[in-house]
Design a protein around this motif. Structure first.
Motif, PDB file in Angstrom:
ATOM      1  N   LEU A 223       0.823  -1.195   0.000  1.00 45.44           N
ATOM      2  CA  LEU A 223       0.000   0.000   0.000  1.00 45.44           C
ATOM      3  C   LEU A 223       0.864   1.254   0.000  1.00 45.44           C
ATOM      4  O   LEU A 223       1.711   1.442   0.869  1.00 45.44           O
ATOM      5  CB  LEU A 223      -0.931   0.010   1.222  1.00 45.44           C
ATOM      6  CG  LEU A 223      -2.314  -0.604   0.991  1.00 45.44           C
ATOM      7  CD1 LEU A 223      -2.225  -2.030   0.488  1.00 45.44           C
ATOM      8  CD2 LEU A 223      -3.155  -0.536   2.245  1.00 45.44           C
ATOM      9  N   GLU A 224       0.624   2.096  -1.005  1.00 45.48           N
ATOM     10  CA  GLU A 224       1.302   3.394  -1.071  1.00 45.48           C
ATOM     11  C   GLU A 224       0.481   4.395  -0.265  1.00 45.48           C
ATOM     12  O   GLU A 224      -0.525   4.032   0.340  1.00 45.48           O
ATOM     13  CB  GLU A 224       1.414   3.838  -2.536  1.00 45.48           C
ATOM     14  CG  GLU A 224       2.069   2.836  -3.470  1.00 45.48           C
ATOM     15  CD  GLU A 224       3.523   2.561  -3.119  1.00 45.48           C
ATOM     16  OE1 GLU A 224       4.137   3.423  -2.477  1.00 45.48           O
ATOM     17  OE2 GLU A 224       4.036   1.476  -3.458  1.00 45.48           O
ATOM     18  N   ALA A 225       0.903   5.647  -0.302  1.00 43.94           N
ATOM     19  CA  ALA A 225       0.217   6.662   0.507  1.00 43.94           C
ATOM     20  C   ALA A 225      -1.285   6.667   0.241  1.00 43.94           C
ATOM     21  O   ALA A 225      -2.095   6.792   1.160  1.00 43.94           O
ATOM     22  CB  ALA A 225       0.820   8.032   0.226  1.00 43.94           C
ATOM     23  N   ASN A 226      -1.665   6.522  -1.033  1.00 40.82           N
ATOM     24  CA  ASN A 226      -3.088   6.563  -1.366  1.00 40.82           C
ATOM     25  C   ASN A 226      -3.697   5.172  -1.546  1.00 40.82           C
ATOM     26  O   ASN A 226      -4.751   5.022  -2.165  1.00 40.82           O
ATOM     27  CB  ASN A 226      -3.302   7.399  -2.627  1.00 40.82           C
ATOM     28  CG  ASN A 226      -3.002   8.853  -2.364  1.00 40.82           C
ATOM     29  OD1 ASN A 226      -3.366   9.393  -1.302  1.00 40.82           O
ATOM     30  ND2 ASN A 226      -2.291   9.492  -3.282  1.00 40.82           N
ATOM     31  N   GLY A 227      -3.026   4.168  -1.041  1.00 42.57           N
ATOM     32  CA  GLY A 227      -3.576   2.821  -1.081  1.00 42.57           C
ATOM     33  C   GLY A 227      -3.073   2.026  -2.257  1.00 42.57           C
ATOM     34  O   GLY A 227      -1.914   2.184  -2.683  1.00 42.57           O
ATOM     35  N   ALA A 228      -3.933   1.183  -2.787  1.00 43.16           N
ATOM     36  CA  ALA A 228      -3.520   0.324  -3.904  1.00 43.16           C
ATOM     37  C   ALA A 228      -4.754  -0.128  -4.662  1.00 43.16           C
ATOM     38  O   ALA A 228      -5.885  -0.051  -4.170  1.00 43.16           O
ATOM     39  CB  ALA A 228      -2.757  -0.881  -3.366  1.00 43.16           C
ATOM     40  N   ARG A 229      -4.487  -0.572  -5.862  1.00 42.44           N
ATOM     41  CA  ARG A 229      -5.565  -1.053  -6.722  1.00 42.44           C
ATOM     42  C   ARG A 229      -5.106  -2.374  -7.323  1.00 42.44           C
ATOM     43  O   ARG A 229      -3.934  -2.512  -7.693  1.00 42.44           O
ATOM     44  CB  ARG A 229      -5.799  -0.022  -7.822  1.00 42.44           C
ATOM     45  CG  ARG A 229      -7.086  -0.146  -8.532  1.00 42.44           C
ATOM     46  CD  ARG A 229      -7.380   1.117  -9.323  1.00 42.44           C
ATOM     47  NE  ARG A 229      -8.730   0.995  -9.840  1.00 42.44           N
ATOM     48  CZ  ARG A 229      -9.549   1.998  -9.986  1.00 42.44           C
ATOM     49  NH1 ARG A 229      -9.173   3.206  -9.664  1.00 42.44           N
ATOM     50  NH2 ARG A 229     -10.768   1.806 -10.471  1.00 42.44           N
ATOM     51  N   THR A 230      -5.991  -3.339  -7.414  1.00 43.75           N
ATOM     52  CA  THR A 230      -5.592  -4.614  -8.021  1.00 43.75           C
ATOM     53  C   THR A 230      -6.769  -5.231  -8.763  1.00 43.75           C
ATOM     54  O   THR A 230      -7.928  -4.983  -8.430  1.00 43.75           O
ATOM     55  CB  THR A 230      -5.076  -5.595  -6.951  1.00 43.75           C
ATOM     56  OG1 THR A 230      -4.566  -6.771  -7.589  1.00 43.75           O
ATOM     57  CG2 THR A 230      -6.168  -6.022  -5.987  1.00 43.75           C
ATOM     58  N   MET A 231      -6.434  -6.016  -9.773  1.00 41.13           N
ATOM     59  CA  MET A 231      -7.461  -6.758 -10.486  1.00 41.13           C
ATOM     60  C   MET A 231      -7.537  -8.156  -9.872  1.00 41.13           C
ATOM     61  O   MET A 231      -6.536  -8.871  -9.866  1.00 41.13           O
ATOM     62  CB  MET A 231      -7.099  -6.886 -11.968  1.00 41.13           C
ATOM     63  CG  MET A 231      -6.983  -5.559 -12.705  1.00 41.13           C
ATOM     64  SD  MET A 231      -8.531  -4.654 -12.749  1.00 41.13           S
ATOM     65  CE  MET A 231      -9.380  -5.535 -14.041  1.00 41.13           C
TER      66      MET A 231
END
Lengths: 524, 251
Positions: free
Chosen positions: A378-386
Motif C-alpha cells: 500500500l502506497e500513501a493513497n492505497g492500492a488497486r488490483t485486479m
C-alpha cells in the motif's frame, strides 16, 4: 433493579458538569498515583490488556510514550502476578466480548473503590461513549480534552497527549460514514447466514486442536470496535502513534474504557433487545481453559483475584449492572425476501406476505471464486488490483442468481483481505469494488465493500507473536454489489477491480501489505 | 479432510507395528557385523540386508504416522485458499515438497544411525547422548523460533504454474522449519536398540502437542506437553462432571 447503571458520558454536555465524569477523573487520578507493581494501579490494569515495557526504544514501548500521562514503568510486579494477569486481551476470537466485559467490571470496581475513598458516590458506574448518539455525540466528550480539572483541581487525569484523532489534529471524533452498527442486525454469534457475514457477531471460534489462523475479528469487534480505536488514537503527520491505536498501549488511555463500555452496551442490547443468543458450546462457556489456555483473571480492590468464564458474563442481572439505554437497531425482516425482490424474483407484495417466516437455509459450501495475482504494497493513497475470477466458479454464481427462487437461494459473495501486515495500527482501509478510474470514493458508497481497522496489525505481524507473523484478515460481504452487477448484466467478467483506499494517506513507515485479495462464494 | 489425514496416519502406524522386519533386520545384521569384527563387512552386510528402498519406505511410514497429524492445519489452509479443482493438486505438491525435505534429512539420519550402531552395537549410549542433545534443543530459543515458523503459511498464487510452484515452496519451507523443530526428537527412537515403535509413539505425541501451543517469543523453557495435558485434564473433568450428572439423574 441492579445496583449499578452505566449512563451516557454525553449527559450534561459531556463536560465535567456531568458528575460521573468528574468522579471518573478523580478515581483515575488515584489509580495513576500508584506504582506499576500495585495490582490496583492504572498502569497495572493497562498491562492486563497488553503492554510492552523496556523492550525497545520506539512506540509502543511504554518507556517512549509522551506525557501526560506520566506512565510508570517501574517497579516491575512479581513474575507470578505478570503470569496471572498481564497480556490477557482477547482479540480475533469469540472470547472478545466476554473477556472485555469482565475486564471492565474489574476496572470499574477499582475506580469505584478509589472514588469511595475520596468520599464519592458508592453506586458510581462507568459511563459509556455512544458515538452513534444524536447531535454531536460522534465527538469525544469534551471532558477528555481538558488539560485541567475545574476549580483549580489540578491536571486532568483523563487528558492524554498521544490521542490524535482521524485527521491528525487532536480533534477526536468518529467518522460515521465508515463506522456503523451493521453488526447489530446479525443473528449469529459465531458463523454466518443471510444476515450475518462471517465470522459472526461475536467472533470466530478458537479451534483448540487444528487452527491457529484466527486473525479475523468478529463483526462487533471489526466495526465499530477496531475502527474507533484507530480513529481515536490516530497518529501525527510526523508518524507518532496514538495510545488507543495499539492494543499494547490502549489501556493507558481513559477513553478506552468508555469506548469498551459502549461495545459492551451493544452486546447487551444485542442479547436483551434483539434477543439474540450467545454460544452454548462448552468451549465458549468455560472459556480458554477448556482449550488448555490461560484462565481469565482480574485483581480485586484490596487484593485477591477474580477468575471468571464467559458463561458468567452473559447475564447483566447476575452481574448487578445495566445500561440506561439498551436500544438496538431493528433487525432486517425477511432479508432473503428482500434480496429476492431486489433480484426480481418476488414482487413486493409477495415478500411482505412472507415476512415473519423462518429464514430459508442457505448453501454451506464455501469456494474460492477469484484471487489477486500477488501481494499488494500500500502506497500513501492505497492500492488497486485486479482480482481475476475463475470462469467456472463465476458461472456457478451467475447460475445461482438466475435460478434464485423462494425455495432456492442464490450464492452469497465475500471479499477477503488476507495476511494484512505492517505497522499502521491507526490506519483504516476502505475497500471498493469496481470504482471507476478517477472517481472520488466518497461519491460511491454503493461500491464500498467495507472498512478495515488495522488495530493490532503491528503485533500480529511479529513472527514470534501468537499470530505467527501472519497479520490480520478482513472479510467483507459484497453480495449486494454482486447482485447489482448481475442486474446490470455486468457479472460476465473475468475480473473485479478492487481499490484499497486509506481514510488518511498512509505513512511510509507503516509499511502495509496485503498478502492476497480473495473473493469467495458460499452456496450449494 | 482432517479425518482422511488421521486415517493415513493410523494406517501408517499399523504398518509400523506390524512390519518390524526392518528393525529386526538391522539388529541381526549389526549383531553379525559385531561378530565378524569387520566394519567394512558390516556395512556391506547392513546395506544388503536393508537396501535404500527399504529404508525409504520405513522412513516414509514414520513420517506419515508421526507427522501427518501436524499437517492438518497447513493442508486445511491450502484447501481454503485454492480453487476447488486445484485443491488436490496443490495439497499433493505441498506434501511432496514437505516429504522431500524430510527424505533428504532421513538419508542423513539413517546413515548416521547405521554408523553409530556399528560403533556401539546394542548400546543405549547413542540414544542417551542424543536424548541429552534433544533435551537441550527442546528448551532452546532456537527450537521456539522453528516452532513459531511452523505456524506460518504466507500467501500464494491461485492461478497457473505460479500456484503449483508456491504450493511446492510452501511444502519445502514448512518441511525445513519442521525439521528444525523436530530433528532431535525424530532421531531419538531410531537410535534405540529396541522399543522403536513405543519411542516413536511418545515422540509423536510430543511433536503434536508442541504444535498445539501458540507461537511465543523465543526463550529457554521447558515446552511440549503443557497445553495438551491441560486439554486432556479439562476434557476429563468435563466428562466426569457429565457422568456424575447422569448418575444423579438416575438416582
Amino acid at each position: 433493579m441492579p445496583t449499578y447503571t452505566r449512563t451516557n458520558a454525553w449527559n450534561n454536555g459531556g463536560t465535567f458538569n456531568n458528575p460521573i465524569l468528574l468522579w471518573y477523573a478523580k478515581g483515575v487520578g488515584v489509580m495513576q498515583s500508584r506504582q506499576l507493581n500495585d495490582t490496583s494501579s492504572w498502569w497495572f490494569f493497562a498491562a492486563i490488556h497488553g503492554q510492552r515495557i523496556g523492550q525497545s526504544a520506539s512506540f509502543p514501548d511504554w518507556t517512549t510514550l509522551p506525557s501526560p500521562p506520566q506512565v510508570r514503568t517501574a517497579p516491575p510486579p512479581s513474575q507470578s502476578d505478570k503470569d496471572l494477569y498481564w497480556d490477557q486481551c482477547q482479540h480475533q476470537t469469540w472470547y472478545f466480548a466476554p473477556w472485555h466485559r469482565g475486564y471492565l467490571l474489574a476496572l470499574e470496581q477499582q475506580v469505584r473503590a478509589a472514588i469511595i475513598s475520596l468520599g464519592g458516590p458508592a453506586d458510581w458506574a462507568l459511563p459509556y461513549w455512544n458515538y452513534f448518539g444524536p447531535n454531536n455525540q460522534f465527538q469525544m466528550p469534551p471532558a477528555f480534552a481538558e488539560q485541567d480539572l475545574p476549580n483549580n483541581g489540578g491536571p486532568n487525569p483523563l487528558y492524554v497527549k498521544a490521542r490524535y484523532g482521524p485527521d491528525f489534529s487532536g480533534n477526536i471524533f468518529v467518522p460515521l460514514q465508515f463506522v456503523n452498527q451493521d453488526c447489530m442486525t446479525n443473528d449469529l454469534f459465531t458463523g454466518d447466514d443471510a444476515v450475518t457475514p462471517p465470522p459472526g457477531f461475536g467472533g470466530p471460534q478458537t479451534n483448540p486442536l487444528f487452527s491457529h489462523f484466527g486473525g479475523t475479528s468478529g463483526n462487533l469487534e471489526n466495526n465499530p470496535h477496531n475502527l474507533v480505536h484507530g480513529f481515536v488514537g490516530g497518529r501525527t503527520q510526523q508518524g507518532a502513534r496514538g495510545l488507543m491505536s495499539n492494543p499494547l498501549t490502549a489501556g493507558l488511555d481513559p477513553i478506552f474504557y468508555l469506548h469498551h463500555s459502549n461495545i459492551d452496551r451493544m452486546w447487551a442490547a444485542w442479547n436483551i433487545t434483539s434477543m439474540q443468543s450467545n454460544p452454548t458450546d462448552n468451549a465458549w462457556l468455560q472459556g480458554p481453559p477448556s482449550n488448555g489456555e490461560r484462565k481469565f483473571a482480574m485483581p480485586l480492590p484490596g487484593g485477591g483475584s477474580w477468575v471468571y468464564t464467559p458463561s458468567q458474563m452473559s447475564d447483566l442481572g447476575q452481574l448487578d449492572y445495566t445500561y440506561d439505554d439498551l436500544q438496538a437497531p431493528a433487525p432486517s425482516v425477511a432479508p432473503l425476501m428482500e434480496r429476492l425482490v431486489r433480484l426480481g424474483v418476488l414482487e413486493d407484495e409477495a415478500a411482505r406476505a412472507a415476512e415473519g417466516v423462518a429464514p430459508m437455509i442457505t448453501g454451506k459450501q464455501i469456494e474460492l471464486l477469484g484471487a489477486s495475482p500477488k501481494a499488494l504494497k500500500l502506497e500513501a493513497n492505497g492500492a488497486r488490483t485486479m482480482v481475476k475470477l475463475d470462469s467456472k466458479v463465476r458461472r456457478k454464481v451467475s447460475a445461482s442468481l438466475l435460478d434464485a427462487a423462494e425455495t432456492k437461494n442464490p450464492d452469497r459473495v465475500f471479499l477477503e483481505l488476507e495476511n494484512v501486515r505492517g505497522q499502521g495500527d491507526a490506519d483504516v482501509l476502505n475497500v471498493y469494488v469496481n470504482l471507476p478510474p478517477g472517481a472520488r470514493p466518497d461519491n460511491h458508497p454503493e461500491l464500498l465493500a467495507g472498512s478495515a481497522g488495522l488495530f493490532g496489525v503491528s503485533k500480529a505481524s511479529e513472527p514470534d507473536d501468537e499470530h505467527g507473523g501472519e497479520g490480520l484478515n478482513f472479510v467483507m460481504d459484497i453480495t449486494k454489489i454482486i447482485d447489482e452487477m448481475h442486474l446490470r448484466n455486468a457479472l460476465e467478467t473475468d475480473s473485479l477491480d478492487i481499490s484499497v483506499v486509506p481514510y488518511q494517506p498512509i505513512d511510509e513507515s507503516a509499511d502495509i501489505t496485503v498478502g492476497r485479495v480473495n473473493i469467495y462464494r458460499k452456496g450449494d | 479432510m482432517r479425518n482422511r489425514v488421521l486415517l493415513i496416519s493410523a494406517v501408517a502406524w499399523v504398518f509400523l507395528f506390524a512390519g518390524t522386519q526392518f528393525s529386526a533386520g538391522v539388529e541381526s545384521s549389526v549383531a553379525a557385523a559385531s561378530e565378524s569384527h569387520s566394519h567394512h563387512a558390516s556395512s556391506a552386510s547392513l546395506l544388503k540386508m536393508n537396501p535404500p528402498a527399504s529404508w525409504a519406505i520405513e522412513w516414509l511410514l514414520m513420517l506419515a504416522a508421526m507427522m501427518a497429524p501436524t499437517l492438518i492445519t497447513p493442508l486445511w489452509y491450502i484447501r481454503v485458499r485454492n480453487f476447488a479443482r486445484r485443491r488436490l493438486r496443490s495439497s499433493a505438491l505441498f506434501v511432496f515438497g514437505y516429504a522431500a525435505v524430510w527424505m533428504t534429512v532421513g538419508a542423513l539420519v539413517l546413515a548416521a544411525e547405521t554408523g553409530l550402531k556399528l560403533l556401539h552395537v546394542q548400546s543405549f549410549w547413542p540414544a542417551a547422548t542424543l536424548a541429552m542433545i534433544a533435551l537441550v534443543w527442546q528448551t532452546s530459543p532456537a527450537k521456539q523460533r522453528c516452532l513459531n515458523r511452523c505456524h506460518a503459511h504466507g500467501s500464494f498464487a491461485a492461478f497457473g504454474a505460479s500456484a503449483d510452484l508456491d504450493a511446492l515452496r510452501f511444502g519445502i519451507s514448512h518441511g525445513v522449519w519442521c525439521v528444525g523443530s523436530c530433528w532431535a526428537l525424530m532421531l531419538f527412537p531410531m537410535l534405540l536398540p529396541l522399543g522403536h515403535v513405543a519411542a516413536m509413539a511418545a515422540v509423536s505425541t510430543l511433536v503434536f502437542s508442541e504444535r498445539l501451543e501458540r507461537p511465543t517469543p523465543p526463550g529457554w523453557r521447558f515446552r511440549g506437553l503443557g497445553k495438551a495435558t491441560r486439554i486432556v485434564l479439562a476434557q476429563t473433568a468435563r466428562l466426569c462432571k457429565g457422568l456424575r450428572l447422569v448418575a444423579e439423574q438416575k438416582d
